[in-house]
Design a protein around this motif. Structure first.
Motif, PDB file in Angstrom:
ATOM      1  N   ILE A 113       0.855  -1.190   0.000  1.00 33.30           N
ATOM      2  CA  ILE A 113       0.000   0.000   0.000  1.00 33.30           C
ATOM      3  C   ILE A 113       0.885   1.232   0.000  1.00 33.30           C
ATOM      4  O   ILE A 113       1.600   1.515   0.972  1.00 33.30           O
ATOM      5  N   CYS A 114       0.817   1.977  -1.071  1.00 30.21           N
ATOM      6  CA  CYS A 114       1.691   3.149  -1.232  1.00 30.21           C
ATOM      7  C   CYS A 114       1.471   4.143  -0.101  1.00 30.21           C
ATOM      8  O   CYS A 114       0.333   4.453   0.275  1.00 30.21           O
ATOM      9  N   THR A 115       2.570   4.635   0.436  1.00 32.89           N
ATOM     10  CA  THR A 115       2.498   5.594   1.541  1.00 32.89           C
ATOM     11  C   THR A 115       2.116   6.982   1.062  1.00 32.89           C
ATOM     12  O   THR A 115       1.890   7.872   1.880  1.00 32.89           O
ATOM     13  N   HIS A 116       1.993   7.192  -0.233  1.00 26.03           N
ATOM     14  CA  HIS A 116       1.568   8.499  -0.741  1.00 26.03           C
ATOM     15  C   HIS A 116       0.053   8.639  -0.614  1.00 26.03           C
ATOM     16  O   HIS A 116      -0.429   9.396   0.210  1.00 26.03           O
ATOM     17  N   GLN A 117      -0.689   7.879  -1.408  1.00 27.41           N
ATOM     18  CA  GLN A 117      -2.149   7.975  -1.338  1.00 27.41           C
ATOM     19  C   GLN A 117      -2.829   6.622  -1.395  1.00 27.41           C
ATOM     20  O   GLN A 117      -4.019   6.539  -1.680  1.00 27.41           O
ATOM     21  N   GLY A 118      -2.096   5.556  -1.167  1.00 31.65           N
ATOM     22  CA  GLY A 118      -2.750   4.276  -0.955  1.00 31.65           C
ATOM     23  C   GLY A 118      -2.937   3.376  -2.153  1.00 31.65           C
ATOM     24  O   GLY A 118      -3.613   2.355  -2.049  1.00 31.65           O
ATOM     25  N   CYS A 119      -2.378   3.704  -3.291  1.00 27.96           N
ATOM     26  CA  CYS A 119      -2.461   2.778  -4.430  1.00 27.96           C
ATOM     27  C   CYS A 119      -1.644   1.522  -4.134  1.00 27.96           C
ATOM     28  O   CYS A 119      -0.842   1.498  -3.217  1.00 27.96           O
ATOM     29  N   THR A 120      -1.854   0.514  -4.940  1.00 29.36           N
ATOM     30  CA  THR A 120      -1.140  -0.742  -4.740  1.00 29.36           C
ATOM     31  C   THR A 120       0.164  -0.743  -5.528  1.00 29.36           C
ATOM     32  O   THR A 120       0.166  -0.640  -6.751  1.00 29.36           O
ATOM     33  N   ALA A 129       7.131  -0.187  -7.875  1.00 28.63           N
ATOM     34  CA  ALA A 129       6.614   1.044  -8.458  1.00 28.63           C
ATOM     35  C   ALA A 129       5.136   1.194  -8.156  1.00 28.63           C
ATOM     36  O   ALA A 129       4.392   0.219  -8.113  1.00 28.63           O
ATOM     37  N   CYS A 130       4.734   2.430  -7.946  1.00 23.65           N
ATOM     38  CA  CYS A 130       3.320   2.749  -7.745  1.00 23.65           C
ATOM     39  C   CYS A 130       2.757   3.270  -9.065  1.00 23.65           C
ATOM     40  O   CYS A 130       3.320   4.191  -9.662  1.00 23.65           O
ATOM     41  N   PRO A 131       1.627   2.713  -9.516  1.00 27.25           N
ATOM     42  CA  PRO A 131       1.083   3.102 -10.812  1.00 27.25           C
ATOM     43  C   PRO A 131       0.372   4.453 -10.808  1.00 27.25           C
ATOM     44  O   PRO A 131       0.093   4.990 -11.867  1.00 27.25           O
ATOM     45  N   CYS A 132       0.086   4.981  -9.625  1.00 24.46           N
ATOM     46  CA  CYS A 132      -0.756   6.175  -9.588  1.00 24.46           C
ATOM     47  C   CYS A 132       0.005   7.471  -9.843  1.00 24.46           C
ATOM     48  O   CYS A 132      -0.411   8.292 -10.655  1.00 24.46           O
ATOM     49  N   HIS A 133       1.089   7.681  -9.125  1.00 24.29           N
ATOM     50  CA  HIS A 133       1.807   8.957  -9.251  1.00 24.29           C
ATOM     51  C   HIS A 133       3.298   8.759  -9.435  1.00 24.29           C
ATOM     52  O   HIS A 133       4.065   9.706  -9.336  1.00 24.29           O
ATOM     53  N   GLY A 134       3.713   7.529  -9.647  1.00 21.65           N
ATOM     54  CA  GLY A 134       5.092   7.292 -10.042  1.00 21.65           C
ATOM     55  C   GLY A 134       6.109   7.096  -8.940  1.00 21.65           C
ATOM     56  O   GLY A 134       7.306   7.034  -9.224  1.00 21.65           O
ATOM     57  N   SER A 135       5.678   6.984  -7.693  1.00 26.12           N
ATOM     58  CA  SER A 135       6.670   6.708  -6.644  1.00 26.12           C
ATOM     59  C   SER A 135       7.325   5.365  -6.902  1.00 26.12           C
ATOM     60  O   SER A 135       6.682   4.424  -7.376  1.00 26.12           O
ATOM     61  N   THR A 136       8.597   5.275  -6.561  1.00 21.62           N
ATOM     62  CA  THR A 136       9.297   3.991  -6.653  1.00 21.62           C
ATOM     63  C   THR A 136       9.976   3.716  -5.314  1.00 21.62           C
ATOM     64  O   THR A 136      10.296   4.632  -4.549  1.00 21.62           O
ATOM     65  N   GLY A 146       9.864  10.006  -5.113  1.00 15.25           N
ATOM     66  CA  GLY A 146       8.553  10.449  -4.676  1.00 15.25           C
ATOM     67  C   GLY A 146       7.557  10.480  -5.815  1.00 15.25           C
ATOM     68  O   GLY A 146       7.869  10.060  -6.914  1.00 15.25           O
ATOM     69  N   PRO A 147       6.371  10.970  -5.485  1.00 19.82           N
ATOM     70  CA  PRO A 147       6.025  11.856  -4.373  1.00 19.82           C
ATOM     71  C   PRO A 147       5.928  11.208  -2.991  1.00 19.82           C
ATOM     72  O   PRO A 147       5.850  11.935  -2.005  1.00 19.82           O
ATOM     73  N   ALA A 148       5.889   9.902  -2.870  1.00 22.84           N
ATOM     74  CA  ALA A 148       5.854   9.302  -1.525  1.00 22.84           C
ATOM     75  C   ALA A 148       7.097   9.757  -0.755  1.00 22.84           C
ATOM     76  O   ALA A 148       8.190   9.872  -1.321  1.00 22.84           O
TER      77      ALA A 148
END
Ligand code: FES
Length: 167
Positions: A113-120, A129-136, A146-148
């Protein structure tokens, strides 16, 4: 402004909207998953069966599909399915997690669970990698880009026979 939502377990969670200046949830499937609190609570629960997910659970096509047949109750993955220097998506008590093997024979359990906004978050090359805003993230859960700004929570894993289980 704060509203509430009810999930499948009828727990009421506050949901922050854009009215109070916080980032408003957007219309992706990623935010239908469990909250960070759910993840931490889920990772604290013991004894329930864990099964691998066919994907990262958030609609991320980069997630590694792994067979779940033949896994013992509570097993997260087969040792042979987790690449050295890579990871696979799994589920622990229904919560999406990552089973990573940053070095041969070293397994790390990571909240997906991404620490930015909760995407998987899902495995991607030699990281996550997070598919929502590009955090790795690294294969040990640290923020790489970031953005996480917070690392993904981790938990200990052990090997039992040919399977990876929660320690
Ligand atoms: Fe925004 Fe993951 S939810 S980068």
């Amino acid at each position: 402004m704060t509203t509430t939502r009810t999930d499948a377990t009828t727990r009421i969670d506050p949901v922050t909207t854009a009215d109070d200046g916080a980032p408003a949830p957007h219309a992706c499937a990623c935010h239908d998953g469990p909250s960070r609190r759910d993840v931490l609570a889920g990772l604290g629960a013991l004894g329930a069966a864990a099964t691998l997910a066919a994907c990262g659970g958030g609609g991320n096509p980069a997630a590694s599909p792994v067979a779940t047949e033949g896994l013992a109750a509570g097993a997260l993955a087969r040792v042979s399915d987790v690449p050295v220097g890579g990871a696979v998506s799994a589920r622990l008590d229904g919560t999406p997690v990552i089973v990573a093997q940053p070095e041969e024979g070293t397994f790390v359990g990571i909240s997906a669970i991404c620490t930015h906004q909760g995407c998987t978050v899902a495995p991607s090359g030699d990281g996550l990698a997070c598919p929502c805003h590009g955090s790795t993230f690294t294969l040990t859960g640290e923020v790489d880009q970031g953005p996480a700004t917070e690392d993904l929570p981790t938990f200990a894993l052990a090997v039992e026979g040919d399977q990876v289980v929660r320690a």
